[in-house]
Motif scaffolding. Structure first.
Motif, PDB file in Angstrom:
ATOM      1  N   ASN A   1     -11.717  -5.293 -43.361  1.00 21.27           N
ATOM      2  CA  ASN A   1     -10.790  -5.783 -44.395  1.00 21.27           C
ATOM      3  C   ASN A   1     -11.538  -6.531 -45.496  1.00 21.27           C
ATOM      4  OD1 ASN A   1      -8.554  -4.841 -42.811  1.00 21.27           O
ATOM      5  ND2 ASN A   1      -8.705  -6.707 -41.585  1.00 21.27           N
TER       6      ASN A   1
ATOM      7  N   ALA B   1      -3.675 -13.974 -41.064  1.00 19.03           N
ATOM      8  CA  ALA B   1      -4.360 -12.724 -40.778  1.00 19.03           C
ATOM      9  C   ALA B   1      -4.227 -12.429 -39.294  1.00 19.03           C
ATOM     10  CB  ALA B   1      -5.832 -12.827 -41.187  1.00 19.03           C
TER      11      ALA B   1
ATOM     12  N   ASN C   1      -0.673  -1.172 -48.148  1.00 15.39           N
ATOM     13  CA  ASN C   1      -1.901  -1.403 -48.888  1.00 15.39           C
ATOM     14  C   ASN C   1      -3.005  -0.592 -48.231  1.00 15.39           C
ATOM     15  OD1 ASN C   1      -3.772  -2.530 -50.723  1.00 15.39           O
ATOM     16  ND2 ASN C   1      -2.723  -4.517 -50.650  1.00 15.39           N
TER      17      ASN C   1
ATOM     18  N   LYS D   1      -3.408  -7.558 -49.330  1.00 12.68           N
ATOM     19  CA  LYS D   1      -2.213  -8.394 -49.235  1.00 12.68           C
ATOM     20  C   LYS D   1      -0.988  -7.524 -49.017  1.00 12.68           C
ATOM     21  CE  LYS D   1      -3.788 -12.099 -52.318  1.00 12.68           C
ATOM     22  NZ  LYS D   1      -3.495 -12.824 -53.576  1.00 12.68           N
TER      23      LYS D   1
ATOM     24  N   PHE E   1      -7.489 -11.164 -43.972  1.00 19.31           N
ATOM     25  CA  PHE E   1      -8.739 -11.736 -44.453  1.00 19.31           C
ATOM     26  C   PHE E   1      -9.946 -10.955 -43.915  1.00 19.31           C
ATOM     27  CE2 PHE E   1      -6.000 -15.489 -44.937  1.00 19.31           C
ATOM     28  CZ  PHE E   1      -6.335 -15.850 -46.242  1.00 19.31           C
TER      29      PHE E   1
ATOM     30  N   LYS F   1       4.266 -13.488 -47.742  1.00 17.48           N
ATOM     31  CA  LYS F   1       3.142 -12.562 -47.820  1.00 17.48           C
ATOM     32  C   LYS F   1       2.234 -12.747 -46.606  1.00 17.48           C
ATOM     33  CE  LYS F   1       2.972 -12.855 -52.884  1.00 17.48           C
ATOM     34  NZ  LYS F   1       2.146 -13.228 -54.042  1.00 17.48           N
TER      35      LYS F   1
ATOM     36  N   ASN G   1       3.167  -7.935 -49.424  1.00 18.34           N
ATOM     37  CA  ASN G   1       4.223  -8.775 -49.984  1.00 18.34           C
ATOM     38  C   ASN G   1       5.576  -8.350 -49.425  1.00 18.34           C
ATOM     39  OD1 ASN G   1       5.987 -10.273 -51.520  1.00 18.34           O
ATOM     40  ND2 ASN G   1       4.907  -9.913 -53.451  1.00 18.34           N
TER      41      ASN G   1
ATOM     42  N   ARG H   1      -1.909 -11.826 -45.731  1.00 18.33           N
ATOM     43  CA  ARG H   1      -3.198 -11.315 -46.196  1.00 18.33           C
ATOM     44  C   ARG H   1      -4.083 -11.051 -44.993  1.00 18.33           C
ATOM     45  NH1 ARG H   1      -6.457 -14.962 -50.232  1.00 18.33           N
ATOM     46  NH2 ARG H   1      -4.983 -14.041 -51.709  1.00 18.33           N
TER      47      ARG H   1
ATOM     48  N   SER I   1      -9.720  -7.800 -48.628  1.00 21.06           N
ATOM     49  CA  SER I   1      -8.632  -8.778 -48.415  1.00 21.06           C
ATOM     50  C   SER I   1      -7.266  -8.227 -48.819  1.00 21.06           C
ATOM     51  CB  SER I   1      -8.912 -10.061 -49.207  1.00 21.06           C
ATOM     52  OG  SER I   1     -10.086 -10.687 -48.781  1.00 21.06           O
TER      53      SER I   1
ATOM     54  N   VAL J   1       0.515 -16.902 -45.636  1.00 20.23           N
ATOM     55  CA  VAL J   1      -0.722 -16.137 -45.687  1.00 20.23           C
ATOM     56  C   VAL J   1      -1.496 -16.363 -44.392  1.00 20.23           C
ATOM     57  CG1 VAL J   1      -2.855 -15.719 -46.945  1.00 20.23           C
ATOM     58  CG2 VAL J   1      -0.790 -16.317 -48.192  1.00 20.23           C
TER      59      VAL J   1
END
Length: 376
Positions: free
Chosen positions: A247, A17, A222, A252, A264, A260, A254, A262, A250, A15
């Motif tokens: 963003n 960004a 997304n 995500k 942020f 993954k 996958n 994310r 947040s 995770v």
């Protein structure tokens, strides 16, 4: 020389960004300034409220390439078969990163045909590459053996934002608000292999190229939400104060066995002041310390930029300069310059802080920018 085999670097969770995206030839050559620039052709990527802070319709296109490095190439300055200072190389292994990015962007602020408010649309693609060395050498070793991993990650992103904004003229000044809904596509691949004492720089480069071709990547999709605000006081309309949040939901992404990512939330403050017709000062500062892309399993890296810039322009000519610093990456003061003639504009940025490998010095950060814009 042995040729180590590459293998997929699988991770249950990764995770991270991306730093605040600075888009376009104009802002990139003003120290990354853009959140409060009312006539910024790429306003939709910085602050969607700016579309209504200026009545003119505008269009911009931009291409850029950037390179950044911290401590990674210093590892290769060691004789990996005969390491004299294990503590020094271990310190470098805890904090190193090499980054490269290619970007293309287009933006349009539509003519004000709505009864209330303004519409903007944009499209941006990025290709990121991040590489690190990870590991720890026992103090008794003089050879690197199999204790260090070479990690590479490539991330391709695409954004298609659509923004709505509106402005109100009040007794205290002009207040502008905006929101952008953006479709986001991420494509990810990462690998890792052992660094060996008999590796050459050419073998490292070959592994980098194998990732850059993008084969075996995984994609995910997304949406993101950005909000923006701008204010110009009635007693000093030449001044603009602005805030931008990106963003905020947040999002995500996958990639199944590849983990993954994310995106942020990020926040940035912007200031701008019009010194006169065609002369503008601006400043931006990240309010958030943003995790940036690294390969899975690598120590976290962060970005937090501040920048100032000046822009002088006429209808057919523009010149810009800026200073910036990433206080989290500590890559030194970054100087930027740009020169343009209407729809054709060139610029560059480079850090004062330099590294050295094989007695050749280089800036820790370097980027080139090409673009153009038109108001109507």
């Amino acid at each position: 020389m042995l040729r180590p085999a590459l293998f997929l670097f699988l991770s249950a969770l990764s995770v991270f960004a991306l730093e605040f995206e600075e888009v376009g030839h104009r802002s990139s050559t003003m120290g990354g300034v853009g959140v409060a620039l009312k006539n910024n052709p790429y306003a939709i990527f910085f602050n969607p409220a700016l579309a209504s802070a200026n009545d003119n319709a505008r269009m911009g296109y931009a291409f850029s390439a950037a390179f950044g490095e911290k401590n990674l190439l210093d590892v290769l300055n060691f004789d990996l078969n005969n390491i004299q200072d294990v503590s020094q190389i271990n310190a470098l292994l805890k904090d190193n990163l090499l980054r490269a990015k290619a970007q293309g962007a287009w933006a349009l602020k539509a003519p004000s045909n709505l009864i209330f408010g303004d519409l903007s649309i944009g499209f941006m693609v990025n290709v990121y590459m991040a590489s690190t060395f990870t590991g720890q050498l026992p103090s008794t070793l003089t050879s690197i053996d199999d204790n260090v991993d070479f990690n590479i990650r490539r991330l391709d992103t695409a954004e298609l934002p659509v923004a709505y904004s509106f402005a109100l003229d009040t007794a205290i000044g002009q207040l502008s608000w905006g929101a952008a809904l953006k479709f986001m596509s991420f494509s990810n691949i990462q690998i890792s292999r052992k660094l060996r004492a008999d590796d050459s720089k050419s073998s490292i480069s070959k592994d980098l190229r194998s990732v850059l071709n993008g084969s075996n990547s995984r994609s995910a999709y997304n949406y993101g939400i950005d909000l923006g605000f701008a204010y110009s006081p009635a007693i000093l309309p030449e001044f603009t104060f602005a805030l931008s949040g990106k963003n905020l939901n947040s999002p995500k992404f996958n990639f199944k066995e590849q983990g993954k990512i994310r995106a942020f939330p990020q926040a940035r403050l912007g200031l701008a002041y019009e010194l006169g017709e065609g002369l503008l000062l601006g400043a931006d500062a990240d309010l958030s310390k943003n995790p940036i892309l690294t390969p899975s399993g690598s120590p976290k890296q962060y970005s937090q930029k501040i920048g100032i810039g000046i822009d002088a322009h006429t209808a057919f000519f523009s010149a810009r300069a800026g200073l910036a610093s990433d206080i989290a990456q500590k890559n030194g003061l970054i100087m930027s310059f740009g020169l343009g003639f209407g729809l054709f504009d060139l610029g560059l940025s480079a850090s004062i802080k330099r590294g050295k490998i094989d007695n050749t010095s280089y800036p820790r950060h370097f980027s080139l920018h090409l673009g153009g814009s038109y108001e109507f």
